[in-house]
Design an enzyme around this catalytic site. Structure first.
Site, mmCIF file in Angstrom:
data_model
loop_
_atom_site.group_PDB
_atom_site.id
_atom_site.type_symbol
_atom_site.label_atom_id
_atom_site.label_comp_id
_atom_site.label_asym_id
_atom_site.label_seq_id
_atom_site.Cartn_x
_atom_site.Cartn_y
_atom_site.Cartn_z
ATOM 1 N N SER A 232 32.189 30.096 24.113
ATOM 2 C CA SER A 232 30.762 30.327 24.295
ATOM 3 C C SER A 232 30.306 31.577 23.529
ATOM 4 O O SER A 232 30.583 31.703 22.341
ATOM 5 C CB SER A 232 30.450 30.418 25.798
ATOM 6 O OG SER A 232 29.051 30.340 26.021
ATOM 7 N N ASP A 326 28.086 19.170 25.602
ATOM 8 C CA ASP A 326 27.777 20.574 25.881
ATOM 9 C C ASP A 326 26.260 20.713 26.011
ATOM 10 O O ASP A 326 25.530 20.473 25.056
ATOM 11 C CB ASP A 326 28.303 21.433 24.718
ATOM 12 C CG ASP A 326 28.128 22.925 24.946
ATOM 13 O OD1 ASP A 326 27.433 23.306 25.910
ATOM 14 O OD2 ASP A 326 28.683 23.712 24.157
ATOM 15 N N HIS A 360 30.450 22.168 28.614
ATOM 16 C CA HIS A 360 30.508 23.459 27.917
ATOM 17 C C HIS A 360 31.759 24.273 28.235
ATOM 18 O O HIS A 360 32.423 24.783 27.342
ATOM 19 C CB HIS A 360 29.257 24.274 28.266
ATOM 20 C CG HIS A 360 29.181 25.593 27.569
ATOM 21 N ND1 HIS A 360 29.166 25.706 26.192
ATOM 22 C CD2 HIS A 360 29.115 26.866 28.045
ATOM 23 C CE1 HIS A 360 29.096 26.990 25.857
ATOM 24 N NE2 HIS A 360 29.065 27.710 26.959
#
Length: 415
Positions: A232, A326, A360
């Site tokens: 991320s 995601d 994600h």
């Protein structure tokens, strides 16, 4: 049949590392009897995670979760680790939290009568994070803050800097489990931990340079270069480190962006400004959660040039892992763009692995799926995406790939 004759067994034993597969069996049932298996854990925040599945005993009165299909519940079909990855938080939008990796997490598994709901047998699987003899060393060296994990045995070992999700603090579970595989891993905090500011106005790349130097100087670390593991927001930091700093040989970016985001990054006179969100692209789901997948504009646009990370400068190997579902941002698009940038500069120093239907937060194997949660940069709950079974399979596959990637690019014999 008396309940005392019914036994729930966890093989090869009730204690194992968190990323290991176990075999759950129930013995001593009446032939073809329906039984519900239920799993439960309480994380370090006090959040309860649960899963359940309905099974039918075979003609010998046995249920082997590795071979028998679940007929209903949190998952269906043959899923050896379904009772673990299918666990969902009772408190919405909660991510599993393990603050203290020195002790295991207990997963309680119960077998209940399909007719009466009576508990027939139970056992607890103690899932640990550190193998015997591993060293956990808190790091407060110069500016850097984190925890160093050193595996047992005769080194030196390849070294890896592990950076986790935005929002600060320190997550040690992935770093400790990776160190069990024969790496020295520095779990590095960069905000909101100890005396690091919670809302920094900028991030200095010199801080991360200090961390790389610290790790390379550890006597247990073999050179010449180290690895960086990111996910991320920290993926942008990993790309920036790889582009500007020396001593990095292999970088893994999980569901990351190829531009800087949220906080300006400074290195000497160079400033990478954060990519700005396009507010009209943010959607609200029927359940009231934000879907921010398309909030960021194309990093390659002229107006975003000051945010784009110059990864063509990097000499390391890259592994980009992306989830197609995601919802945090369009990581597949960002990874394809990063790959195109490298290819356009005559580089083939990368691989991209894509996981359809995964969300994600790709974490270590058997980690409960987190489809939504609080986003520190947004200030509210957002969608993270992913279908639980596909997400679990992606975590399992990626964990092996990450180890293989670092071993092949860091483990130089004789150095």
């Amino acid at each position: 049949m008396a309940c005392s004759q019914i036994r729930l067994r966890i093989l090869p034993g009730v204690r194992c590392l968190f990323d290991k597969l176990v075999q759950v069996k129930v013995e001593g049932l009446a032939p073809h009897k329906e039984v519900t298996l239920r799993s439960k854990l309480v994380d370090d925040r006090g959040v309860i995670f649960k899963a359940s599945a309905l099974y039918k005993a075979d003609e010998t009165g046995q249920v082997d979760v590795c071979r028998a299909p679940s007929l209903g519940g949190s998952y269906t079909g043959v899923e050896p680790m379904g009772l673990f990855w299918a666990m969902a938080a009772e408190t919405p939008h909660s991510k599993f939290l393990k603050k203290n990796v020195l002790g295991p997490i207990g997963v309680e598994i119960e077998a209940l009568s399909g007719e009466t709901g009576e508990v027939l047998a139970s056992e607890t699987n103690e899932r640990g994070f550190m193998t015997e003899g591993m060293k956990r060393v808190p790091v407060k060296e110069g500016r850097i803050r984190g925890v160093l994990f050193v595996p047992p045995g005769k080194g030196p070992f390849p070294g890896i800097v592990d950076m986790y999700l935005f929002g600060g603090r320190l997550t040690e579970s992935r770093a400790s489990l990776l160190a069990n595989k024969g790496f020295v891993v520095l779990a590095l905090a960069y905000m909101g931990y100890e005396d690091l500011p919670s809302n920094p106005k900028k991030l200095d790349l010199e801080y991360f340079e200090e961390a790389v130097t610290y790790l390379r100087n550890q006597p247990e670390v073999k050179g010449p270069g180290i690895g960086v593991l990111s996910i991320s927001h920290s993926g942008g930091l990993a790309l920036s480190m790889s582009s500007f700093l020396s001593g990095i040989s292999a970088t893994v970016c999980i569901n990351s962006c190829n531009a800087n985001t949220v906080i300006p990054v400074h290195y000497g006179d160079t400033v990478l400004t954060p990519l700005q969100p396009v507010m009209k692209n943010i959607k609200t789901t029927d359940s009231g959660l934000l879907d921010i997948r398309d909030a960021l504009s194309d990093p390659s646009w002229e107006k975003n040039r000051a945010s784009l990370i110059p990864i063509e400068r990097a000499s390391c190997r890259f592994l980009f892992a992306v989830s197609e579902d995601d919802r945090n941002w369009n990581s597949a698009f960002f990874a394809q763009q990063a790959a195109a940038t490298l290819r356009n500069h005559g580089k083939e120093n990368f691989e991209v692995v894509t996981y359809p239907k995964a969300g994600h937060i790709l974490d270590v194997p058997h980690m409960p799926h987190c489809p939504s949660g609080f986003h520190a940069a947004v200030g509210t709950e957002v969608m993270f995406g992913g279908e639980p079974r596909a997400h679990a399979e992606a975590q399992l596959d990626l964990w092996e790939r990450v180890q293989e990637f670092f071993k092949s690019h860091l483990d130089h014999k004789g150095t």
